[in-house]
Enzyme design. Structure first.
Site, PDB file in Angstrom:
ATOM      1  N   TYR A 180       0.872  -1.141  -0.023  1.00  0.00           N
ATOM      2  CA  TYR A 180      -0.069  -0.021  -0.191  1.00  0.00           C
ATOM      3  C   TYR A 180       0.796   1.285   0.062  1.00  0.00           C
ATOM      4  O   TYR A 180       0.540   2.262   0.617  1.00  0.00           O
ATOM      5  CB  TYR A 180      -0.999  -0.103   1.260  1.00  0.00           C
ATOM      6  CG  TYR A 180      -2.094  -1.127   1.214  1.00  0.00           C
ATOM      7  CD1 TYR A 180      -3.313  -1.109   0.423  1.00  0.00           C
ATOM      8  CD2 TYR A 180      -1.770  -2.294   1.567  1.00  0.00           C
ATOM      9  CE1 TYR A 180      -3.917  -2.203   0.271  1.00  0.00           C
ATOM     10  CE2 TYR A 180      -2.631  -3.496   1.497  1.00  0.00           C
ATOM     11  CZ  TYR A 180      -3.701  -3.382   0.833  1.00  0.00           C
ATOM     12  OH  TYR A 180      -4.598  -4.484   0.620  1.00  0.00           O
TER      13      TYR A 180
ATOM     14  N   HIS B  81     -14.924  -4.035 -11.898  1.00  0.00           N
ATOM     15  CA  HIS B  81     -13.450  -4.711 -12.158  1.00  0.00           C
ATOM     16  C   HIS B  81     -13.202  -4.838 -13.613  1.00  0.00           C
ATOM     17  O   HIS B  81     -12.125  -4.518 -14.035  1.00  0.00           O
ATOM     18  CB  HIS B  81     -13.507  -5.998 -11.585  1.00  0.00           C
ATOM     19  CG  HIS B  81     -13.732  -6.185  -9.951  1.00  0.00           C
ATOM     20  ND1 HIS B  81     -12.578  -5.645  -9.147  1.00  0.00           N
ATOM     21  CD2 HIS B  81     -14.355  -6.831  -9.094  1.00  0.00           C
ATOM     22  CE1 HIS B  81     -12.976  -5.904  -7.906  1.00  0.00           C
ATOM     23  NE2 HIS B  81     -14.032  -6.691  -7.820  1.00  0.00           N
TER      24      HIS B  81
ATOM     25  N   HIS C  96     -19.334 -17.904  -5.688  1.00  0.00           N
ATOM     26  CA  HIS C  96     -19.060 -16.450  -5.335  1.00  0.00           C
ATOM     27  C   HIS C  96     -18.586 -15.662  -6.506  1.00  0.00           C
ATOM     28  O   HIS C  96     -17.863 -15.943  -7.308  1.00  0.00           O
ATOM     29  CB  HIS C  96     -17.831 -16.485  -4.401  1.00  0.00           C
ATOM     30  CG  HIS C  96     -17.653 -15.184  -3.663  1.00  0.00           C
ATOM     31  ND1 HIS C  96     -18.104 -15.016  -2.655  1.00  0.00           N
ATOM     32  CD2 HIS C  96     -16.634 -14.069  -3.764  1.00  0.00           C
ATOM     33  CE1 HIS C  96     -17.797 -13.522  -2.097  1.00  0.00           C
ATOM     34  NE2 HIS C  96     -16.943 -13.387  -3.092  1.00  0.00           N
TER      35      HIS C  96
HETATM   36  O1  X8Z Z   1     -16.254 -10.800  -2.547  1.00  0.00           O
HETATM   37  C1  X8Z Z   1     -16.701 -10.041  -2.783  1.00  0.00           C
HETATM   38  C2  X8Z Z   1     -17.176  -9.681  -4.656  1.00  0.00           C
HETATM   39  C3  X8Z Z   1     -16.072 -10.128  -5.225  1.00  0.00           C
HETATM   40  S1  X8Z Z   1     -14.629  -9.485  -5.244  1.00  0.00           S
HETATM   41  C4  X8Z Z   1     -18.501 -10.252  -4.682  1.00  0.00           C
HETATM   42  N1  X8Z Z   1     -17.184  -8.826  -2.041  1.00  0.00           N
HETATM   43  C5  X8Z Z   1     -17.014  -9.135  -0.699  1.00  0.00           C
HETATM   44  C6  X8Z Z   1     -17.655 -10.421   0.052  1.00  0.00           C
HETATM   45  O2  X8Z Z   1     -18.702 -11.004  -0.559  1.00  0.00           O
HETATM   46  O3  X8Z Z   1     -17.487 -10.749   1.116  1.00  0.00           O
HETATM   47  C7  X8Z Z   1     -18.003  -7.638  -2.074  1.00  0.00           C
HETATM   48  C8  X8Z Z   1     -18.266  -7.228  -0.869  1.00  0.00           C
HETATM   49  C9  X8Z Z   1     -17.459  -7.848   0.086  1.00  0.00           C
HETATM   50 ZN    ZN Z   2     -14.802  -7.302  -6.134  1.00  0.00          ZN
END
Ligand code: X8Z
Ligand code: ZN
Length: 620
Positions: free
Chosen positions: A231, A395, A361
């Protein structure tokens, strides 16, 4: 793929939300330095460093293509063979990336141009889980990764339903957690899903050992330091900044927690939700209690209608899952982004296949560092998934707009930026916008704003402590503060302390609850989502200013606004070529993470919550 003498057109993968961040471009020449016998380091010059970087990028790009296609296969057809192929490709990629990362050290003593130095640093920090230079261990690491992803993706919970056994996928359970209000069923699903993860625990423990050894070979104390080194600031300063930001938004979270607990107590009664203390984790509308928007109906006042129910609008419109993605695309093109290529529509996975296991996911991929971008989702026709579509498209549009950057710069300014883009756009899904695109007839008057803000806060504010604690847990695991014998205990200590929630049933070290959250077996760092929650409001505020909007932030939509579009595109096109504060400045004029934007946005709700909470004893 087309082979041409001397110049091989290669491509690679970038999957945002997946562990390895990779990208590609056409490979030219210049593999000379990387492949030549080791030169005496003292003789090396800045030109050698540049040539090395060119060769390294070309080789990584080529390998990343192979890894991307294998990973796509393993995520969309989970079986023994796809995992075998994926593990092999991932092993090859890790071997090369580790070799190049260590080789980069031979330029440490040189005084190099900042850009060359930055690329060398990025080369060193490119992997999420580096392996030590031992082929057998690299193979083991790759196999563990594929296996855990597969276990999570194929996970199901089978229960007796009306006398017959029914097996639920995570997507199905997620829908029930969102809409069902029967505490017994919710508890059963909550416990049932978590049966997926105990078998992961020994794998995870071994993965951590290997990753730590890999990080140490690259010169870092452990993986915790390695992860926090990405970072543009000292690793401890990064952790401290996260805590500082949390300190600023915590009063808002505490006020929301207090109000939600009171409302759930009204609905469920003292036996299910006590009026004091922690909220049971299975009653917040989400498998991980990370976002609470699905319990809006229980939290709202009788006279507080939200100005719209996005799920209802999606259902009433009759649109398909693909149409939902088209709605998202239209927002981006209205800001001057190129329309998605045909291949996106042909190759993406929008819905859950019926005949096989997949990793549902949501993720966004770039297979070739150019235009082969895709999303992989199991879309439900809900408002929540419409927002996730915007997140994923963020993205993809980012990946596409920085595609002409050198390989090592085909990344977000930091990983929080990558997560924030689509969410920033989704903040513009306001009633005014929905009317403009024909999904709503009338823009409701301001009396409905508190309902809208409440709905937003249940997702955005409720998420903040969860976004913070997932990597707090991992950092402690990586640096040895938390040993395997205490994995679950440490997880629940953080969940209780930061979120003020409690497991509905007794947990022990027989359980491995972190493994029941995608990003643990999927090895995706999580601090990025905490950053993104803060950043997206900064971006939204800056874009609304650019668009000349003067009203409250929660009413602003940048749909079809050229000025805002231009500003956003210019920042995104920088990729990772500049330090993130430069990118932040280009868009917002600020060089720091600043929670004041999220606080401003929710200010009217905070006033409402303070009033509601009068006389209540808050905290847990
Ligand atoms: O994993 C994700 C995205 C893909 S990068 C759907 N998110 C986190 C989660 O689902 O835990 C978005 C919000 C937080
Ligand atoms: Zn994401």
């Amino acid at each position: 793929m087309k082979k041409v003498a001397l110049a091989i057109a290669v491509t690679v993968a970038l999957s945002a939300c997946d562990s390895e961040q990779q990208a590609a471009k056409s490979v030219g020449v210049a593999q000379a330095v990387a492949e030549s016998p080791a030169a005496d380091n003292a003789q090396l010059t800045a030109k050698d460093a540049e040539a090395f970087l060119q060769g390294a990028q070309a080789r990584l790009e080529k390998m990343a293509q192979e890894a991307s296609h294998a990973a796509w296969l393993a995520s969309t057809y989970i079986n023994l063979d796809s995992q075998y192929v994926e593990a092999l490709a991932s092993e090859r990629y890790t071997t090369l990336a580790v070799e190049l990362a260590s080789e980069a050290a031979k330029f440490n003593h040189l005084d190099l141009a900042p850009d060359t130095r930055r690329k060398l640093t990025m080369l060193k920090q490119g992997l999420v889980f580096p392996a030590p230079k031992d082929p057998a261990v690299t193979t083991e690491l790759a196999q563990i990764g594929s296996k855990m992803q597969g276990m999570y993706g194929a996970g199901k919970y089978c229960r007796e339903d009306a006398g017959a056994e029914k097996c639920y996928t995570l997507t199905e359970m997620g829908q029930l957690m969102a809409t069902n209000r029967d505490p017994e069923l919710l508890e059963d699903l909550w416990v049932g899903w978590r049966k997926v993860s105990p078998p992961m625990k020994p794998l995870y423990q071994r993965q951590v050992e290997i990753g730590n050894a890999g990080a140490q070979e690259l010169g870092y104390d452990n993986l915790s330091v390695f992860w926090r080194s990405k970072y543009d600031m000292a690793p401890d300063a990064f952790a401290a900044d996260m805590d500082t930001q949390w300190g600023k938004v915590k009063p808002l979270y505490e006020a929301l927690h207090c109000h939600v607990r009171a409302k759930l107590n009204d609905h469920y009664g003292d036996d299910v939700v006590p009026a004091q203390g922690k909220i049971p984790a299975h009653l917040l509308g989400n498998m991980w209690a990370q976002e609470w928007g699905n319990v809006y109906d229980l939290v709202k006042d009788d006279d507080m209608q939200a100005p719209y129910d996005l799920t209802q609008l999606v259902v009433d419109s009759g649109m398909s899952e693909k149409d939902m993605v088209k709605v998202g695309e239209k927002f981006f093109t209205s800001l001057g982004f190129e329309p998605l290529p045909n291949t996106f529509w042909d190759r993406s996975q929008f819905t859950q296949p019926r005949d096989r296991d997949v990793v549902c996911h949501a993720s966004a991929w770039n297979m070739d560092g150019q235009d082969d971008i895709r999303i992989k989702m199991c879309i439900n026709k809900t408002g929540e998934d419409l927002v996730t579509i915007h997140h994923e498209l963020g993205h993809n549009f980012y990946q596409r707009i920085y595609k002409d950057q050198p390989f090592l710069y085909k990344e977000g300014a930091n990983d929080g930026f990558h997560e924030a883009v689509g969410d920033t756009i989704a903040l513009s899904i306001t009633p005014k916008y929905l009317k403009e695109v024909g999904l709503m007839d009338e823009v409701p008057d301001e009396s409905k704003d508190i309902g809208y803000l409440m709905q937003q806060a249940l997702d955005k504010i409720a998420f903040l402590p969860f976004g913070l604690l997932v990597d707090k847990w991992r950092w402690q695991v990586f640096n040895g503060e938390v040993m395997p014998a205490d994995y679950n205990k440490a997880w629940w200590e953080l969940r209780e302390e930061y979120q003020g929630i409690a497991a509905p049933v007794e947990r022990s070290e027989e359980n491995f609850d972190p493994g029941a959250k995608y990003h643990i077996p999927g090895n995706t760092p999580y601090a990025r989502y905490f950053l993104a929650r803060i950043q997206q409001f900064q971006f939204h505020r800056a874009l609304c200013e650019a668009a000349g909007e003067t009203g409250p932030l929660h009413r602003c939509s940048i749909y079809q606004n050229n000025e805002a579009g231009e500003k956003l595109r210019a920042m995104l096109a920088m990729g990772a070529s500049k330090h993130w504060p430069d990118a932040m400045e280009a868009l917002t004029g600020q060089r720091d993470l600043d929670a004041s934007a999220i606080i401003d946005y929710f200010q009217p709700l905070m006033a409402y919550l303070e009033e509601q909470n009068q006389g209540r004893e808050c905290g847990w």
